[in-house]
Write an enzyme that holds these catalytic residues in place. Structure first.
Site, mmCIF file in Angstrom:
data_model
loop_
_atom_site.group_PDB
_atom_site.id
_atom_site.type_symbol
_atom_site.label_atom_id
_atom_site.label_comp_id
_atom_site.label_asym_id
_atom_site.label_seq_id
_atom_site.Cartn_x
_atom_site.Cartn_y
_atom_site.Cartn_z
ATOM 1 N N GLU A 273 47.670 38.391 35.309
ATOM 2 C CA GLU A 273 48.290 39.049 36.466
ATOM 3 C C GLU A 273 47.380 38.971 37.698
ATOM 4 O OE1 GLU A 273 48.828 43.099 35.267
ATOM 5 O OE2 GLU A 273 50.093 42.602 33.558
ATOM 6 N N PRO A 274 46.981 37.795 38.112
ATOM 7 C CA PRO A 274 46.063 37.710 39.254
ATOM 8 C C PRO A 274 46.770 38.000 40.576
ATOM 9 C CG PRO A 274 46.775 35.525 38.647
ATOM 10 C CD PRO A 274 47.384 36.465 37.632
ATOM 11 N N CYS A 346 44.402 57.332 66.222
ATOM 12 C CA CYS A 346 43.650 58.537 66.582
ATOM 13 C C CYS A 346 42.939 59.124 65.376
ATOM 14 C CB CYS A 346 44.586 59.551 67.216
ATOM 15 S SG CYS A 346 45.237 58.905 68.749
HETATM 16 N N1 LLP Z 1 47.805 44.034 37.276
HETATM 17 C C1 LLP Z 1 47.723 45.371 37.388
HETATM 18 C C2 LLP Z 1 48.328 46.198 36.345
HETATM 19 C C3 LLP Z 1 47.047 45.951 38.468
HETATM 20 O O1 LLP Z 1 46.952 47.267 38.555
HETATM 21 C C4 LLP Z 1 46.487 45.115 39.472
HETATM 22 C C5 LLP Z 1 45.809 45.692 40.623
HETATM 23 C C6 LLP Z 1 46.621 43.719 39.325
HETATM 24 C C7 LLP Z 1 47.278 43.218 38.209
HETATM 25 C C8 LLP Z 1 46.063 42.748 40.316
HETATM 26 O O2 LLP Z 1 44.691 42.820 40.422
HETATM 27 P P1 LLP Z 1 43.887 41.755 41.302
HETATM 28 O O3 LLP Z 1 43.960 40.416 40.602
HETATM 29 O O4 LLP Z 1 44.532 41.694 42.645
HETATM 30 O O5 LLP Z 1 42.525 42.287 41.363
HETATM 31 N N2 LLP Z 1 44.245 47.962 47.053
HETATM 32 C C9 LLP Z 1 43.024 47.607 46.384
HETATM 33 C C10 LLP Z 1 43.281 46.865 45.087
HETATM 34 C C11 LLP Z 1 44.113 47.649 44.104
HETATM 35 C C12 LLP Z 1 44.339 46.915 42.814
HETATM 36 C C13 LLP Z 1 45.222 47.683 41.927
HETATM 37 N N3 LLP Z 1 45.687 46.952 40.788
HETATM 38 C C14 LLP Z 1 42.156 46.796 47.336
HETATM 39 O O6 LLP Z 1 42.570 46.566 48.466
HETATM 40 O O7 LLP Z 1 41.045 46.415 46.980
#
Ligand code: LLP
Length: 424
Positions: A273-274, A346
């Site tokens: 799940e990237p 603000c």
């Molecule tokens: N699968 C699940 C169940 C997740 O909770 C997430 C991310 C992903 C996949 C994808 O993860 P990635 O490959 O993008 O690292 N808003 C935060 C990141 C929150 C990630 C939450 N879950 C930021 O801006 O750093």
């Protein structure tokens, strides 16, 4: 490697000067490079080419339907966490058999929508969710394919807000308690147990926590087999980090190699799940300098560059103290100074960079906030009644607006002044 590079002192996205796009669509806007999106998707996906796998792009990181449609065309699926993300994925033409549904708080309507759409897998995160899903599936006369998201209690060594696989986090079911639930689920008429899933966090710069989590999941699959429960899918979540500043995350191919090695010959389809690793460095946010000012107090002085994008457009610096590199769109040879680059909101917490050594810029200059493709636009809000920015995609010498800038009229859509407030 990405396709945001300087040519003769001017920042280009693929073959178009960023300034040309700014001229046409105004600022601020998000800008994605199709070539970079494609390259990053393939760099990740090809690492697993030798095994049965599905790369389910994490929609939450960048949910524009043009981006989803691109990944769908490259053979990808989607990892969704809401009915809204399911709608987007389907609108983008994603095959529901490549969509998996994660998240701790799925509503009844959302479960129904997932079942109706025929998605591949629900990643169930609690006993109550299991019972709700069984009930909804029974009402509909269908069977729900599930994996339980187990919480392996592994430290991903990342920012506390984006660690998800520790026992103290709200996610998943403690791996030691999950066996009982699997046995219960295996006997339910409208539930079909298909897999085991886990996700330990985001922006990981080490491979070892992933391997440790997989080792625990593998041992768990062995215990399930002893109970006669066979597993078709192992979902390892997302989480591979990217370089924002000086981080040195593993190359996706290195990550893939370590995972495949740890899997051994386990017979199951691997789901990944990237999000960030694919889109993070494939997008930037472009903003225009509005004002420069210096605030003095006693013997202290502070320089500010006020730009037209704020924490409502890109919230990561304010929310996580996250670092984003910022570069002038036209390279500068002016002297450097220490500045805060701030938005129009603000709040003192409204900044894109603090204490940054930055060349002197002036009103009208364009700045590119780099590495903004992931969790950029998707986390934007209308705070301070600011229309959300446009999104643009470039392919070679062409570009297209893939989401129009919101208008101020759109901000009050759905609002109403009730009769009892109307003046007589
Ligand atoms: N699968 C699940 C169940 C997740 O909770 C997430 C991310 C992903 C996949 C994808 O993860 P990635 O490959 O993008 O690292 N808003 C935060 C990141 C929150 C990630 C939450 N879950 C930021 O801006 O750093």
């Amino acid at each position: 490697m990405n396709h945001f590079q300087y040519k003769d002192g001017e920042l280009f996205c693929e073959d178009i000067p960023v300034a040309v796009i700014a001229q046409e669509v105004g600022t601020p806007f998000y800008l994605y490079s199709k070539a970079t999106l494609t390259r990053h998707f393939q760099a990740f996906d090809s690492g697993f080419a030798d095994i049965d796998h599905i790369t389910c792009f994490a929609v939450k990181s960048c949910s524009n339907i043009a981006v989803l449609s691109l990944f769908s065309g490259l053979g990808g699926g989607a990892d969704i966490v809401s009915g809204g993300e399911l709608f987007r994925a389907l609108q983008a033409g994603m095959d529901p058999r490549r969509i998996i549904y994660s998240g701790v708080g799925k509503g009844e309507e959302e479960l129904r929508y997932g079942l109706k759409s025929g998605i591949l897998l629900f990643n169930v995160e609690s006993e109550q969710e299991l019972l709700r899903l069984q009930k909804v599936a029974a009402d509909m006369g269908v069977t729900a394919p599930i994996a339980f998201r187990v919480n392996p209690d592994v430290d991903p060594k990342t920012h506390a807000y984006i660690s998800t696989g520790l026992a103290k986090n709200k996610f998943g079911i403690p791996i030691d308690e999950a066996l009982e639930l699997y046995v219960q689920a295996a006997e339910m008429e409208h539930i079909k147990v298909m897999g085991v899933s886990c996700h330990i966090g985001s922006q990981l710069t080490l491979i070892s926590p992933f391997v440790e989590a997989l080792r625990k999941v593998k041992a768990f699959v062995g215990r399930l087999a002893e109970k006669g429960i066979a597993i078709n899918y192992i979902d390892l979540g997302g989480g591979v980090g990217i370089t924002y500043d000086d981080e040195e995350p593993p190359h996706p191919q290195e990550y893939a190699k370590a995972i495949i090695e740890e899997l051994g010959g386990l017979k199951a389809t691997l789901i990944l799940e990237p999000g960030r690793v694919i889109v993070g460095n494939a997008g930037i946010m472009v903003t225009e300098v509005q004002y420069t000012k210096t605030n003095r107090g006693g013997d202290k002085e502070k320089n500010f560059v006020v730009v037209d994008a704020g924490m409502n457009d890109l919230t990561r610096p304010s929310l996580y103290g996250a670092y984003h590199s910022i570069q002038p769109v036209q390279e500068k040879t002016t002297a450097s100074q220490l500045v805060d680059i701030v938005g129009p909101i603000c709040e003192t917490g409204d900044f894109l960079a603090q204490d940054r050594v930055f060349p002197q810029v002036e009103q009208g200059d364009l700045l590119a906030v780099m590495s903004a493709g992931a969790y950029g636009f998707t986390m934007a809000s209308n705070y301070n009644s600011r229309p959300r920015a446009a999104e643009v995609m470039v392919s070679g010498e062409r570009f297209a607006v893939i989401r129009e800038r919101e208008t101020i009229e759109s901000l009050i859509k759905g609002e109403a002044i009730p009769e009892f407030l109307e003046k007589k």
